[in-house]
Design a protein around this motif. Structure first.
Motif, PDB file in Angstrom:
ATOM      1  N   GLU A 193       0.831  -1.204   0.000  1.00  0.00           N
ATOM      2  CA  GLU A 193       0.000   0.000   0.000  1.00  0.00           C
ATOM      3  C   GLU A 193       0.865   1.254   0.000  1.00  0.00           C
ATOM      4  O   GLU A 193       0.626   2.215  -0.723  1.00  0.00           O
ATOM      5  N   LYS A 194       1.866   1.223   0.837  1.00  0.00           N
ATOM      6  CA  LYS A 194       2.711   2.397   1.000  1.00  0.00           C
ATOM      7  C   LYS A 194       3.470   2.705  -0.295  1.00  0.00           C
ATOM      8  O   LYS A 194       3.612   3.863  -0.687  1.00  0.00           O
ATOM      9  N   GLU A 197       1.191   4.326  -2.630  1.00  0.00           N
ATOM     10  CA  GLU A 197       0.935   5.706  -2.213  1.00  0.00           C
ATOM     11  C   GLU A 197       2.132   6.614  -2.504  1.00  0.00           C
ATOM     12  O   GLU A 197       1.992   7.729  -2.997  1.00  0.00           O
TER      13      GLU A 197
END
Length: 565
Positions: A193-194, A197
């Motif tokens: 996810e990071k 992002e």
RNA sequence: GGGUCUAUGGCGCAGCCAGGUAGCGCUCAGGACUCUUAAUCCUGCUGUCGUGGGUUCGAAUCCCUCUAGACCCGCCA
């Protein structure tokens, strides 16, 4: 900059160096602070690094700086720069009183993604295999990766950089990263996810940031890690078709299970691998090129938030570009290697290039940059040994920086006394004229000119380098036009005849040229200029009488005749 | 789409990341020196340091804006 006086500075003052470089450590006149170390960006960086380590409360008994060496292509001078600059930081740390060492880490578990131009097409079959498992196409090393690494290590050795060598292959085989890999894989969803992002890469939302080497076909990247078994500490994977560098790579269809502790071969994805290495090796500094800026940002985050390790201090540098403004490609065609530079320039000239500054892009070409850096090194040597250029006199900070740069270009081991300074282009021009028995004859000329007081190994080395330059970048000077009017033609003809008679002493020739010019009604000045143009391709040159006697009257006569008729 | 770098006399560049008189090389033009050590020396090419702001006693240099160019990344590592 009022806070620059502190423990680190005090330590620096206490360290003994050559006794000259520290001469600039006085307050600059604007009162903005003292010069740190030797006044270069390396010193500033080392200083910042130490301050940061202290604020983090980490032990500074041995500060590790790291440089990553790509092993998939021919290493160009930028790769050397990464290691040389890290080594410069190590030197600056040492100067501030801290023990430090450089770890040179070869990424030899990376897969071969593309066959570099100029290498055998037979390497195609090994695409996606770790470069340390691919046979050396030149058959002189254990593997393709070892061959490429050795080129860079040879460059480091030749400029005098010391390092501790490590390989990805050994690192993973020995399971040195097992704890970090485990921590990362346990939190792979969050990391995925990071990454999405931070850099917009969604790939790791779907797959694990770990590439096993398929035990069946020994390829990376095709073996896609689908799940991680935390208790078994192993990833299960399937070897599937994939895309790589714009082309399809076939997987073998094998399904397997790879242990992460070295029992099976595999590696972390770049987006998380640095972080694991930093934590495992306790790396406190790593420079990086702007091309991997995104990776470094992600890795910093992973180190901090997943591994609980404050990431190393960084320095970002631009790529070296070739003279067209293009990134130096790793294809064999235009690779600017350290080895190639060292055919023409000294190790110090390469270090000066790399230590001069780190900020900013620069276009680099041997033809343009070797001569200027060779001469600049001599200028700095003059500054260092006290023949200060006047513009530096009123500026202690800049003076310190110039001296510091000289010290770093000598890896902080400056010579006792300055060498003989011979302009690079002068040496090259002389070398261009004397092609046989070059070293002896050029040195003889330099003695005659009074450029050097005596022959020395350094001067001979310069002649060798400049000679290579002359041979490689031979400027056909003969193409420049000479204004030949009737008087000039008559004078040149007369000179050619005189030379043909072939019994002139150097003085006779010198006088003869002058007399010929006058008796034909030509300006001696112009005639001399024309002769230089004919012989050397430049408008000026050494005193002609002895010079012509040296290279042969008949030869010069022939050159004149060919040119004028 | 994201990011970085670059912009300084005719040409090429340094200086910038540690603010303090705008420098270097080349070229060109003129002059001094009645054959020149790779000659040397003098003078000139009047630089809006890309634009506009800001900080500062002071900005080519630090911060922000804009313009132009280059490069890197864009699900490869």
């Amino acid at each position: 900059m009022t806070d620059t006086r502190d423990a680190a500075k005090a330590t620096a003052e206490g360290s003994r160096d050559d006794g000259r470089g520290s001469g600039g450590n006085s307050s600059s006149r604007d009162g903005s602070g003292d010069v740190i170390g030797h006044g270069t960006w390396l010193d500033k960086l080392a200083y910042e690094l130490v301050r940061r380590e202290e604020s983090l409360g980490r032990d500074t008994g041995m500060i590790i700086v790291e440089s990553g060496l790509g092993a998939s292509g021919i290493p160009h001078i930028g790769s050397l720069g990464d290691a040389a600059r890290a080594y410069g930081v190590k030197l600056a740390l040492g100067n501030l009183g801290y023990d430090s060492k450089l770890v040179a880490y070869s990424d030899d578990l990376d897969g071969l993604r593309k066959v570099p131009d100029g290498l055998p097409a037979s390497l195609e079959e090994h695409l996606a295999r770790p470069v340390s498992l691919i046979p050396d196409p030149f058959s002189c090393h254990d593997s393709y990766g070892a061959h490429m690494s050795s080129i860079l290590l040879d460059g480091l050795d030749r400029v005098g950089i010391e390092y501790e060598f490590r390989r990805a292959y050994d690192t993973y085989r020995q399971g040195l990263l097992r704890d970090q890999i485990h921590a990362i894989l346990c939190r792979s969803a969050e990391i995925g996810e990071k990454i999405a992002e931070m850099v917009g890469q969604s790939k790791y939302q779907m797959s694990l940031p770990y590439f096993p080497v398929c035990e069946s076909c020994s390829r990376l990247y095709t073996a896609q890690a689908v799940s991680y078994d935390e208790s078994a500490r192993a990833v299960s994977y399937e070897c599937r078709d994939t895309q790589m560098a714009g082309r399809a790579i076939s997987g073998c269809g094998h399904s397997g299970c790879a242990k992460i502790d070295g029992g099976s071969l595999g590696k972390l994805a770049w987006k998380v691998e640095f972080a694991a290495r930093w934590a495992a090796f306790d790396v406190r500094f790593e420079a990086y090129g702007k091309d991997i800026m995104d990776s470094v940002r992600v890795n910093d985050w992973v180190a901090e938030h997943v591994l609980g390790y404050a990431p190393p201090h960084h320095a970002k540098y631009e790529m070296f570009l070739d003279k067209g403004g293009k990134k130096i490609s790793k294809s064999a065609g235009n690779v600017l290697t350290a080895q190639r530079w060292l055919e023409f320039g000294s190790p110090q000239s390469i270090l000066l290039l790399l230590y001069k500054r780190i900020a900013g892009a620069r276009e680099l070409g041997i033809r343009e940059d070797v001569p200027s850096l060779m001469d600049e090194f001599n200028e700095l040597e003059d500054v260092y040994f006290g023949r200060v250029r006047k513009e530096l006199r009123g500026n202690p900070a800049k003076l310190a920086k110039a001296r510091g740069l000289y010290l770093y270009a000598n890896l902080l081991r400056p010579p006792e006394r300055p060498g003989a300074h011979v302009g690079y282009m002068l040496a090259a021009k002389l070398a261009r004229v004397y092609r046989t028995d070059r070293a002896r004859r050029v040195v003889e000329k330099l003695l005659e000119y009074g450029t050097i007081p005596e022959p020395s190994p350094e001067v001979e080395e310069l002649v060798r380098l400049a000679g290579n330059y002359a041979d490689e970048f031979d400027e056909e000077g003969g193409s420049a036009e000479i204004a030949v009017d009737d008087n000039m033609r008559a004078a040149l003809g007369s000179i050619a005849r005189m030379l043909d008679s072939g019994r002139g002493t150097p003085d006779d020739i010198q006088t003869g040229i002058y007399d010929a010019a006058k008796s034909c009604g030509a300006q001696p000045k112009d005639v001399f200029a024309a002769l230089y143009q004919i012989i050397l391709g430049s408008r000026r040159g050494p005193r002609l009488g002895p010079f012509i006697a040296d290279i042969g009257e008949a030869r010069v006569s022939k050159m004149i005749t060919e040119r004028v008729s």
